[in-house]
Design an enzyme around this catalytic site. Structure first.
Site, PDB file in Angstrom:
ATOM      1  CG  ASP A 309      44.276 -29.568 -27.966  1.00  0.00           C
ATOM      2  OD1 ASP A 309      45.138 -29.788 -28.829  1.00  0.00           O
ATOM      3  OD2 ASP A 309      43.072 -29.876 -28.102  1.00  0.00           O
ATOM      4  CD  GLU A 352      47.076 -27.189 -31.371  1.00  0.00           C
ATOM      5  OE1 GLU A 352      47.083 -27.688 -32.503  1.00  0.00           O
ATOM      6  OE2 GLU A 352      46.058 -27.174 -30.662  1.00  0.00           O
TER       7      GLU A 352
END
EC number: 2.4.1.18
Length: 645
Positions: A309, A352
């Site tokens: 993330d 990401e």
């Protein structure tokens, strides 16, 4: 894996060298010492004045079980006899300022159910795995040349019991896995399952990186869930957050009263957008904590991949108005990926990342960050902006749909239709579509058709498969009652047929990362907002022609240039009545007219439905890849972008 006596560990192994088994030193381990069974507690708190272990077993008395400092750099340890599994505990830390603070164990593998915050003694070992067949099958395939369809979900809001309570890990195995198998997803991607205090952080603001959240059961229950996924051929990807953590008082923040896991410099420590703090990725102990954690999840939970993330937040310092790269983060990510792929070369490491940082999915020895996949955030943003635009104005932003092919092979991409785009007032995918009720469903079918035929692996957030009307509500479950409505059932049937077609059609995935796998037929028809292209497999005869119409107009006898096969069949039309469409389909075999068109050797004339996608497959002759005149059919390629891997 045996517990390592911390007194025998050379301090350099944790403090100054790469040491990726730190979970074997730190935390609470059930052991026998001097013929007494008990628990050894070990923790790193470099600026603590004194340390104790407290819990129900000593009535939370700070004075009873003082820890011994075993290294000058701040490793503390204590063996307490006669303590058993499921005992709750915390560390009582006397700071240099003289305050006593209570902290959960950073290496605890289990924790109390929120709102309680204590760590729990738990023997993580002992689960008997049954997934050897899965491991063998995975090693036989190259993920880069296989179909990949990822179902992204939030464990707490996919489905709830009638009384509103959560399903456990074991119950979710019974509920979720048959659903995923029915839809032919290859993987599930679960939003973070590390222990976290606040439900509405969705797990992205963690306190216990080694503890599978107790909301849904024990660590062994989660292992059972993963084991069952593997039994049915489903890979498991976890969201993992190595960039920042929450500031709750019992967690990692100011662990010993001073910045321990986070940067000291306030300018880069704080993450004001999320209310979190950033890991100090230049500190060896923090790197060992995080990389050990990644390997811990791989080794103990048999996870198949991580979606890392907020990589953009890691790559750049978050000082206002400053875009200077964070070299600590760059070297950390390279070290992380090298360690992960040394452990399992078939693992999925997905970044990401919304930046244009180069070579994210290139190997570290080529100067890359070392991931093997990256979310294509640019594609997602451009396509959704295009789809939200009124159809009559789409011709003015035509490039939103073509731009992605200029960089499609610069990285190994996953196309995400993720949770980020269906929350916080952004509307569901269905409700983003302009127009009336019928228009919305037709355009969502069109979007999915384009999604599954565009180069790149696929990811869809839960609820999108049946056309969830409301945006994601994280405190509720999906609107399963929508299956009572005909158009949602049609949408669901269409999605299942589309994903099945994708999986059995090699041209749609075999050359995902090679420019030979895609060729525009016509990328420039902005006036009619029609796009046509070819997807190509390893074999020349493995080719599909895709035509997408992003307006409500219907076109009869529309010419489309095609490779020089004799006949074509329409194998999918999103406007078919069985999917809720108007029925403007091409039922008959299409004879290719041997006249060049669109820079192709031949063309067909087809009906193009409103808001429709049509997929055509060449009909092979008896001799397979040869035409009736005996010459081999070739698909021209005008793409020059470079591919990777």
């Amino acid at each position: 894996m045996s517990v390592i006596n911390c007194e025998e560990v050379k301090r350099d192994e944790f403090h100054t060298e790469k040491y990726y088994e730190s979970y074997n030193i730190f935390g609470a381990h059930i052991v026998t010492e001097d013929e007494m069974r008990g628990v050894r507690f070990t923790v790193w708190a470099p600026h603590a004045k004194a340390m104790s272990v407290v819990g129900d077993f000593n009535e939370w008395d700070y004075e009873q079980h003082k820890m011994l400092q075993v290294t000058e750099e701040g490793i503390w340890s204590l063996f307490i006899p006669h303590i058993e599994e499921r005992e709750i505990y915390k560390y009582a830390i006397e700071t240099m300022a003289g305050d006593v603070i209570l902290k959960a164990d950073p290496y605890a593998v289990y924790a109390e159910v929120r709102p309680n915050t204590a760590s729990v003694v738990f023997d993580i070992k002992g689960y008997e795995w049954n997934d050897k067949n899965w491991s063998r099958k995975k090693k036989k395939k190259s993920v880069y040349k296989e179909a990949m369809t990822v179902y992204e979900l939030h464990f707490g809001s996919w489905k709830k019991k009638e009384d509103g309570t959560l399903y456990s890990y074991r119950e979710m195995a019974e509920e979720l896995i048959p659903y995923v198998v029915e839809h032919q997803f290859t993987h599930i991607e679960i939003m973070p399952l590390v222990e976290h205090p606040y439900d509405r952080s969705w797990g992205y603001q963690g306190t216990g990186y080694y503890a599978a959240t107790s909301r849904f059961g024990t660590p062994h229950d989660l292992m059972h869930f993963v084991d069952e996924c593997h039994k049915y051929g489903i890979g498991v990807i976890l969201d993992w957050v190595p960039g920042h953590f929450c500031k709750d008082a019992h967690g990692l923040y100011l662990f010993d009263g001073t910045p321990t896991y986070e940067y000291k410099d306030k300018d880069v420590q704080e993450n004001p957008v999320w209310g979190t703090v950033n890991f100090d990725l230049g500190k060896r102990e923090v790197r060992n904590f995080l990389i050990s954690n990644a390997l811990f999840w791989m080794r103990y939970f048999h996870i198949d991949g991580f979606r890392v993330d907020a990589v953009a937040n890691m790559l750049y310092w978050n000082k206002e108005g400053q875009e200077q790269s964070n070299e600590h983060a760059v070297s950390f990510l390279r070290e992380l990926n090298e360690a992960v792929f040394a452990e399992d070369e078939d693992f999925l490491m997905t970044a990401e990342d919304s930046t244009a940082w180069p070579l994210v999915t290139a190997p570290t020895y080529e100067g890359g960050l070392g991931f093997n996949y990256k979310w294509n955030m640019g594609w997602m943003n451009d396509v959704l902006k295009y789809m939200e635009c009124a159809p009559e104005y789409r011709k003015y932003i035509h490039d939103k749909m073509t731009f992605s092919l200029l960089y499609a092979y610069s990285e190994n991409f996953i196309l995400p239709l993720s949770h980020d785009e269906v929350v916080h007032g952004k509307k569901s995918l269905l409700n983003k579509m302009p127009g009336d009720y019928w228009d919305k469903f037709a355009q969502l079918r069109l979007l999915y058709g384009y999604f599954f035929t565009h180069p790149g692996k696929k990811l869809l957030f839960m609820g999108g498969e049946f056309g969830q009307f409301d945006e994601w509500k994280d405190l509720e479950d999906l609107d399963w009652n929508l299956h009572d409505f005909e158009m949602h059932r049609y949408m669901h049937d269409y999605f299942k047929e589309l994903i099945a077609l994708y999986k059995r059609s090699k041209p749609l995935w075999q050359l995902d990362h090679s420019p030979e796998g895609f060729q525009w037929i016509d990328a420039n028809n902005n006036e009619q907002s029609i796009f046509s292209f070819i997807r190509q497999g390893d074999k020349q005869e493995d080719a599909l022609v895709v035509v997408c119409n992003f307006t409500k107009a219907t076109y009869e006898n529309y010419k489309v240039g095609v490779p020089d096969f004799e006949y074509y069949n329409e194998i999918l039309n999103s406007d078919a009545e069985q999917y809720g469409g108007s029925g403007q389909v091409n039922k008959k075999r299409l004879k290719a007219i041997q006249e060049p068109y669109h820079n192709q050797a031949a063309h067909v004339e087809i009906t193009i439905p409103p808001f429709g996608v049509s997929i055509l497959r060449p009909v092979k002759t008896r001799k397979g890849s040869k035409k009736q005149d005996g010459s081999k059919t070739k698909v021209r390629s005008n793409v020059t972008s470079r591919g990777k891997r």
